[in-house]
Design a protein around this motif. Structure first.
Motif, PDB file in Angstrom:
ATOM      1  N   HIS A  69     -29.336  89.226  -5.002  1.00 41.30           N
ATOM      2  CA  HIS A  69     -30.511  90.024  -5.402  1.00 41.30           C
ATOM      3  C   HIS A  69     -31.801  89.224  -5.234  1.00 41.30           C
ATOM      4  O   HIS A  69     -32.831  89.767  -4.868  1.00 41.30           O
ATOM      5  CB  HIS A  69     -30.413  90.429  -6.876  1.00 41.30           C
ATOM      6  CG  HIS A  69     -29.341  91.414  -7.182  1.00 41.30           C
ATOM      7  ND1 HIS A  69     -29.397  92.743  -6.797  1.00 41.30           N
ATOM      8  CD2 HIS A  69     -28.179  91.275  -7.863  1.00 41.30           C
ATOM      9  CE1 HIS A  69     -28.313  93.357  -7.241  1.00 41.30           C
ATOM     10  NE2 HIS A  69     -27.559  92.493  -7.883  1.00 41.30           N
ATOM     11  N   PHE A  94     -29.992  96.446  -1.643  1.00 44.30           N
ATOM     12  CA  PHE A  94     -29.427  95.192  -2.181  1.00 44.30           C
ATOM     13  C   PHE A  94     -30.183  93.967  -1.678  1.00 44.30           C
ATOM     14  O   PHE A  94     -30.485  93.069  -2.451  1.00 44.30           O
ATOM     15  CB  PHE A  94     -27.954  95.090  -1.778  1.00 44.30           C
ATOM     16  CG  PHE A  94     -27.194  93.975  -2.444  1.00 44.30           C
ATOM     17  CD1 PHE A  94     -27.240  93.798  -3.815  1.00 44.30           C
ATOM     18  CD2 PHE A  94     -26.399  93.109  -1.685  1.00 44.30           C
ATOM     19  CE1 PHE A  94     -26.518  92.774  -4.431  1.00 44.30           C
ATOM     20  CE2 PHE A  94     -25.667  92.095  -2.283  1.00 44.30           C
ATOM     21  CZ  PHE A  94     -25.730  91.930  -3.663  1.00 44.30           C
ATOM     22  N   HIS A 135     -24.114  98.236  -5.732  1.00 45.15           N
ATOM     23  CA  HIS A 135     -22.800  97.578  -5.842  1.00 45.15           C
ATOM     24  C   HIS A 135     -21.638  98.495  -5.468  1.00 45.15           C
ATOM     25  O   HIS A 135     -20.614  98.524  -6.152  1.00 45.15           O
ATOM     26  CB  HIS A 135     -22.596  97.065  -7.269  1.00 45.15           C
ATOM     27  CG  HIS A 135     -23.716  96.196  -7.771  1.00 45.15           C
ATOM     28  ND1 HIS A 135     -24.800  96.713  -8.444  1.00 45.15           N
ATOM     29  CD2 HIS A 135     -23.925  94.873  -7.685  1.00 45.15           C
ATOM     30  CE1 HIS A 135     -25.640  95.726  -8.766  1.00 45.15           C
ATOM     31  NE2 HIS A 135     -25.145  94.592  -8.313  1.00 45.15           N
ATOM     32  N   HIS A 201     -25.393  91.993 -15.918  1.00 44.09           N
ATOM     33  CA  HIS A 201     -26.184  92.982 -15.168  1.00 44.09           C
ATOM     34  C   HIS A 201     -25.289  94.126 -14.746  1.00 44.09           C
ATOM     35  O   HIS A 201     -24.073  94.024 -14.741  1.00 44.09           O
ATOM     36  CB  HIS A 201     -26.985  92.323 -14.044  1.00 44.09           C
ATOM     37  CG  HIS A 201     -26.299  92.202 -12.720  1.00 44.09           C
ATOM     38  ND1 HIS A 201     -25.173  91.430 -12.518  1.00 44.09           N
ATOM     39  CD2 HIS A 201     -26.602  92.742 -11.514  1.00 44.09           C
ATOM     40  CE1 HIS A 201     -24.823  91.506 -11.237  1.00 44.09           C
ATOM     41  NE2 HIS A 201     -25.667  92.298 -10.613  1.00 44.09           N
ATOM     42  N   ALA A 203     -23.531  95.836 -12.684  1.00 41.60           N
ATOM     43  CA  ALA A 203     -22.952  95.718 -11.348  1.00 41.60           C
ATOM     44  C   ALA A 203     -21.682  96.542 -11.173  1.00 41.60           C
ATOM     45  O   ALA A 203     -21.107  96.560 -10.088  1.00 41.60           O
ATOM     46  CB  ALA A 203     -22.646  94.247 -11.043  1.00 41.60           C
ATOM     47  N   VAL A 221     -29.509  97.155 -12.499  1.00 41.99           N
ATOM     48  CA  VAL A 221     -28.658  96.950 -11.315  1.00 41.99           C
ATOM     49  C   VAL A 221     -29.123  95.777 -10.447  1.00 41.99           C
ATOM     50  O   VAL A 221     -28.419  95.380  -9.530  1.00 41.99           O
ATOM     51  CB  VAL A 221     -28.524  98.205 -10.426  1.00 41.99           C
ATOM     52  CG1 VAL A 221     -27.793  99.320 -11.140  1.00 41.99           C
ATOM     53  CG2 VAL A 221     -29.868  98.674  -9.908  1.00 41.99           C
ATOM     54  N   ASP A 276     -20.891  90.233  -7.491  1.00 47.63           N
ATOM     55  CA  ASP A 276     -21.737  90.249  -6.292  1.00 47.63           C
ATOM     56  C   ASP A 276     -21.409  89.120  -5.326  1.00 47.63           C
ATOM     57  O   ASP A 276     -22.067  88.999  -4.293  1.00 47.63           O
ATOM     58  CB  ASP A 276     -23.215  90.097  -6.670  1.00 47.63           C
ATOM     59  CG  ASP A 276     -23.737  91.229  -7.547  1.00 47.63           C
ATOM     60  OD1 ASP A 276     -22.912  91.909  -8.192  1.00 47.63           O
ATOM     61  OD2 ASP A 276     -24.960  91.420  -7.592  1.00 47.63           O
TER      62      ASP A 276
END
Ligand code: ZN
Length: 306
Positions: A69, A94, A135, A201, A203, A221, A276
């Protein structure tokens, strides 16, 4: 015996552009004919490797355990893009840093948006202003869409490899079908009332929608905006009200916030979830399939029994 002529030839060979030397079959490179692919982050790179197999050489810009991010690209990234034939991005907002990097690199690679065709989930968090949740890979059904897009892009860039790419993709899609069934079966071991999880977060929205687990997070997000005192207070009151048994830290975010929330509420730290980014080869989530399995094992271990 090395003659002067040999030395001149060696010197000349060393200044021939790598691509040309390969075309002439002259370079003793480790990977002479591989299709160079750059993926923006580690999870995507793993999907590309599974489809590309031995025909591709894949690099990830954002490596293991790193947060895509808020990534700051390097000059090396621009060089990698310039040398690539195919560049694979997630999309859905993203990689906010990618457009500038692509322009700066001057790359002429085919650009592939892996999430093309996914039904985007809108974020309900006020941090995200109703933007798309990127995500999508957290649902295995969506990962299969990524794999289809990657397969089609590799076939287009390297038609000679079509049969190999199709065979690899078919095998990997079957693996993902089995993984999806495995995730569903594992989640059924958690009593429905206990399928509530706190992460740092937001995700896991696609995972939540696909597999019937509620995820709450003090951050939105993206990890760009920090959680406010009000966000943290809201999560703490939800944990108490709903008797949420465990909170989970993530490999890409600072664990201290959730450790504090755990201390204040008495909720246990259930483990680390990989949202992530993958781990390195020696970690518990070196591939997409291992990442999903690891996350589900953590959820079941923390939540299945009271
Ligand atoms: Zn994220």
């Amino acid at each position: 015996m090395i003659t002067r002529r040999d030395i001149l030839m060696l010197a000349a060979a060393s200044v021939v552009p790598a691509g040309l030397a390969r075309a002439q079959g002259g370079a003793a490179s480790a990977a002479p004919d591989k299709l160079k692919v750059v993926a923006t982050f580690s999870i995507l790179a793993d999907l590309v490797r599974n489809v590309g197999g031995a025909r591709v050489e894949v690099a990830a810009l954002v490596g293991p355990n790193s947060d895509a991010h808020v990534y700051a690209p390097t000059p090396g990234d621009a060089r990698a893009l310039a040398a690539a034939r195919v560049v694979v991005v997630n999309g859905l907002g993203f990689e906010g840093w990618m457009d500038r990097l692509v322009k700066a690199s001057g790359t002429r690679a085919a650009m592939v948006v892996a999430s093309k065709g996914v039904a985007p989930r809108r974020s309900e968090d006020e941090h995200d202003h109703g933007g798309a949740d990127p995500h999508a890979w957290q649902s295995v059904a969506n990962a299969k869409i990524y794999v289809g897009n990657i397969r089609d892009a590799l076939v287009a860039a390297d038609p000679a490899g079509e049969a190999a790419y199709r065979a690899n993709a078919a095998g990997y899609l079957a693996t993902l079908d089995a993984l999806d069934a495995e995730v569903r079966a594992a989640i059924t071991a958690i009593p429905p009332a206990r399928r509530r999880i706190i992460t740092t977060h937001d995700a896991f929205g696609y995972f939540a929608a696909a597999y019937g687990v509620d995820f709450l997070a003090p951050q939105g997000v993206s990890t760009e905006a920090e959680a406010s005192a009000r966000d943290v207070a809201r999560i703490i009151s939800q944990i108490r009200k709903q008797k949420i048994p465990a909170v989970f830290i993530e490999n890409v975010t600072d664990p201290r916030l959730l450790e504090r929330i755990g201390r204040e509420t008495g909720a246990r730290i259930g483990g680390t979830l990989y949202s992530d980014a993958l781990t390195g080869p020696d970690g518990p989530a070196p591939s997409y399939v291992e990442m999903m399995r690891h996350n589900v094992r953590q959820l079941v271990a923390a939540l299945a029994v009271g």
